[in-house]
Design a protein around this motif. Structure first.
Motif, PDB file in Angstrom:
ATOM      1  N   LEU B 130      10.760   6.461  -3.290  1.00 56.81           N
ATOM      2  CA  LEU B 130       9.536   5.661  -3.141  1.00 56.81           C
ATOM      3  C   LEU B 130       8.563   5.943  -4.272  1.00 56.81           C
ATOM      4  N   SER B 131       8.360   7.228  -4.577  1.00 57.49           N
ATOM      5  CA  SER B 131       7.325   7.540  -5.564  1.00 57.49           C
ATOM      6  C   SER B 131       7.784   7.221  -6.988  1.00 57.49           C
ATOM      7  N   THR B 134       8.423   2.858  -6.706  1.00 51.05           N
ATOM      8  CA  THR B 134       7.308   1.986  -6.328  1.00 51.05           C
ATOM      9  C   THR B 134       5.946   2.622  -6.587  1.00 51.05           C
ATOM     10  N   LEU B 136       4.604   4.659  -4.756  1.00 49.36           N
ATOM     11  CA  LEU B 136       3.960   4.813  -3.454  1.00 49.36           C
ATOM     12  C   LEU B 136       4.084   6.272  -2.986  1.00 49.36           C
ATOM     13  N   ARG B 137       2.976   6.990  -2.993  1.00 48.78           N
ATOM     14  CA  ARG B 137       3.016   8.374  -2.517  1.00 48.78           C
ATOM     15  C   ARG B 137       2.495   8.454  -1.096  1.00 48.78           C
ATOM     16  N   ASP B 141      -1.732   3.625  -1.393  1.00 50.13           N
ATOM     17  CA  ASP B 141      -1.477   3.481  -2.825  1.00 50.13           C
ATOM     18  C   ASP B 141      -0.996   2.061  -3.074  1.00 50.13           C
ATOM     19  N   ARG B 142      -1.378   1.511  -4.231  1.00 48.74           N
ATOM     20  CA  ARG B 142      -0.889   0.172  -4.499  1.00 48.74           C
ATOM     21  C   ARG B 142       0.556   0.256  -4.975  1.00 48.74           C
ATOM     22  N   ALA B 143       1.432  -0.472  -4.315  1.00 54.82           N
ATOM     23  CA  ALA B 143       2.838  -0.401  -4.665  1.00 54.82           C
ATOM     24  C   ALA B 143       3.153  -1.333  -5.824  1.00 54.82           C
ATOM     25  N   THR B 144       3.907  -0.786  -6.784  1.00 58.35           N
ATOM     26  CA  THR B 144       4.410  -1.623  -7.857  1.00 58.35           C
ATOM     27  C   THR B 144       5.918  -1.503  -7.787  1.00 58.35           C
ATOM     28  N   CYS B 145       6.630  -2.289  -8.554  1.00 59.80           N
ATOM     29  CA  CYS B 145       8.080  -2.114  -8.513  1.00 59.80           C
ATOM     30  C   CYS B 145       8.638  -1.916  -9.907  1.00 59.80           C
TER      31      CYS B 145
END
Lengths: 196, 189
Positions: B130-131, B134, B136-137, B141-145
Motif C-alpha cells: 500500500l505505501s 499508493t 497510503l500509510r 492520506d491522499r492515495a495516488t497510484c
C-alpha cells in the motif's frame, strides 16, 4: 586449540556464503560438520536444527552457537557466533558507508524503485509459503487471520500496537489451551479410575 | 544515549523474532520508523541489500541501521544486541535442557507463535505494498497510484510463478531482486 581455529574458519566461511536466509545455511553446515568431518552425528545434527528453528533469533546464529558449544564449550560458542557474524558485518558496514551516495546516482535510484516492488513480492511470498506450510487447525487459521487484519487496520488508523504483543498473545493463548486440555484429560482419567 | 537505545532496541528484536529473517521485519520496521532512524523507502531499499548480501537478514539490518545512526560503534552495539538473546538462549538449551523442544508445553507455545508470525509477515507485505504503490500509510492520506510499480510487481510475480511451476522450487531471492532492479531502470529512468 587447533580444532578451535578450524571451527572459527569454517564458521567464517559459512557466514560468507549463506545468501538467502538460514535454510540455505543448514545444508552447508551439514556438509561441513556431518559429511566432511564427522564432528556430529546425523541425529545430533537433526536435534540442532530443531532447536535452532524453534527458538527466537536468526537460525544461522542459533546453529553456530549450538555447534560451537558442542565442539568446544562456551569458548567455542562465542568463537563460532562471532565468526559467523564477521562476514556480514564487514560487508554491510562497508556498504553502509557508501549507500546514500550510491542511491544518488540516477540509474541506481531507478533500479531501487523497481527493487522496492521486488522486496514486497519477496516478503509476500515468504508469508504465503509459511501459511501453506502451517497446519490449518481452527486456532492457527484464526490467529493468523486476526493478526493479519488487526495489523493492517492498526497501521492504517495509526494505532500504536507492537508486533511483540501479537506474538505474546498467541503464545499465552497456546499455553492456556494446552493447560485446559491437559486438565480435562486428567479429570477424565481420574473419573474413569473412580468408576473402576 | 544512542548506543544504549540501539542496543536495547535490537536486543528486543532479537529476543522475540521467531521464524527466520522475515519474522523480524515487521518489528524492525516499527522500531525503526518510531525512532525516526530511516524513512520507509530507505528501509525497504535496505531490506533488498540485506537479502542480496551474505549472512542473516537480522544481523545485516542491525549492522546497517547501527552504522547509519552512530558509525562503527553503533553498528557493533546494534549487532551485539540482536545476536545476544539467541546466543544466551541457545547456550542455556545446549548446556541444560537439550530436549526442550520436546516438552508438550513448549511445543504448544511454539506452535501457537507460528500462525501469529505468518499473519505478521503477510500483513507487513500488504502494508508495504500500500505505501509503496499508493502512498497510503494511514487513512486520510491522499492515495495516488504508481502504475509502474504495479507492472513490476505483476511481472515478477508471473516470473516467480512460472519458475516454480517448471523448476519445482522457489525463485532465488537475489535473482528476483536483480530482475526487479532491471525493470526499475527500464521504467523509471
Amino acid at each position: 586449540m587447533k580444532k578451535a581455529i578450524k571451527l572459527f574458519f569454517i564458521m567464517l566461511k559459512i557466514g560468507l556464503f549463506t545468501f538467502g536466509g538460514g535454510y540455505a545455511m543448514i545444508a552447508l553446515l551439514e556438509n561441513e560438520f556431518v559429511s566432511k568431518r564427522n564432528w556430529m552425528s546425523d541425529g545430533e545434527f537433526a536435534e540442532m536444527v530443531a532447536i535452532a528453528e524453534s527458538t527466537p533469533g536468526p537460525i544461522a546464529i542459533n546453529a553456530a552457537t549450538y555447534i560451537g558449544y558442542r565442539q568446544k564449550g562456551v569458548f567455542g560458542a562465542v568463537l563460532s557466533t562471532i565468526a559467523v557474524c564477521i562476514p556480514s558485518f564487514a560487508v554491510i558496514y562497508v556498504i553502509s558507508l557508501f549507500f546514500n551516495e550510491f542511491l544518488k546516482i540516477a540509474w541506481v535510484a531507478a533500479a531501487f524503485r523497481g527493487i522496492q516492488a521486488g522486496v514486497v513480492v519477496l516478503i509476500s511470498l515468504a508469508g504465503i509459503k509459511m501459511f501453506i506450510k502451517m497446519k490449518k487447525s481452527l486456532f492457527n487459521v484464526l490467529v493468523a487471520a486476526a493478526t493479519f487484519i488487526c495489523m493492517i487496520m492498526f497501521s492504517l488508523f495509526a494505532v500504536d500496537f507492537s508486533s511483540v504483543f501479537y506474538i505474546l498473545i498467541s503464545a499465552v493463548s497456546g499455553l492456556l489451551i494446552f493447560l485446559v486440555k491437559r486438565m480435562r484429560e486428567r479429570k477424565k482419567r481420574s473419573e474413569n479410575n473412580d468408576i473402576s | 544515549m544512542i548506543y544504549l537505545k540501539l542496543f536495547l532496541t535490537f536486543l528486543k528484536i532479537g529476543a522475540v523474532s521467531f521464524g527466520g529473517g522475515y519474522g523480524m521485519i515487521s518489528l524492525i520496521r516499527e522500531e525503526v520508523l518510531a525512532a525516526g532512524w530511516l524513512p520507509e523507502k530507505e528501509l525497504v531499499d535496505f531490506i533488498a541489500v540485506s537479502e542480496s548480501t551474505p549472512g542473516p537478514v537480522a544481523v545485516n539490518m542491525a549492522t546497517f541501521i547501527g552504522s547509519s545512526q552512530a558509525g562503527m560503534t553503533g553498528a557493533l552495539t546494534a549487532t551485539a544486541g540482536v545476536v545476544l538473546p539467541s546466543f544466551i538462549i541457545i547456550l542455556l538449551i545446549a548446556a541444560l535442557v537439550k530436549k526442550i523442544a520436546e516438552y508438550a508445553g513448549v511445543k504448544a507455545v511454539l506452535g501457537a507463535v507460528t500462525p501469529a508470525v505468518t499473519g505478521l509477515i503477510t500483513a507487513t507485505a500488504a502494508i508495504l505494498f500500500l505505501s509503496c504503490v499508493t502512498g497510503l500509510r494511514t487513512v486520510g492520506d491522499r492515495a495516488t497510484c504508481d502504475w509502474k510499480a504495479l507492472i513490476i510487481t505483476a511481472i515478477i510475480l508471473l516470473v516467480a510463478a512460472v519458475y516454480r511451476k517448471i523448476r519445482k522450487k522457489s525463485f532465488p531471492p537475489a535473482l528476483l531482486l536483480l530482475i526487479s532492479g532491471g525493470l526499475g531502470i527500464a521504467l523509471y529512468l
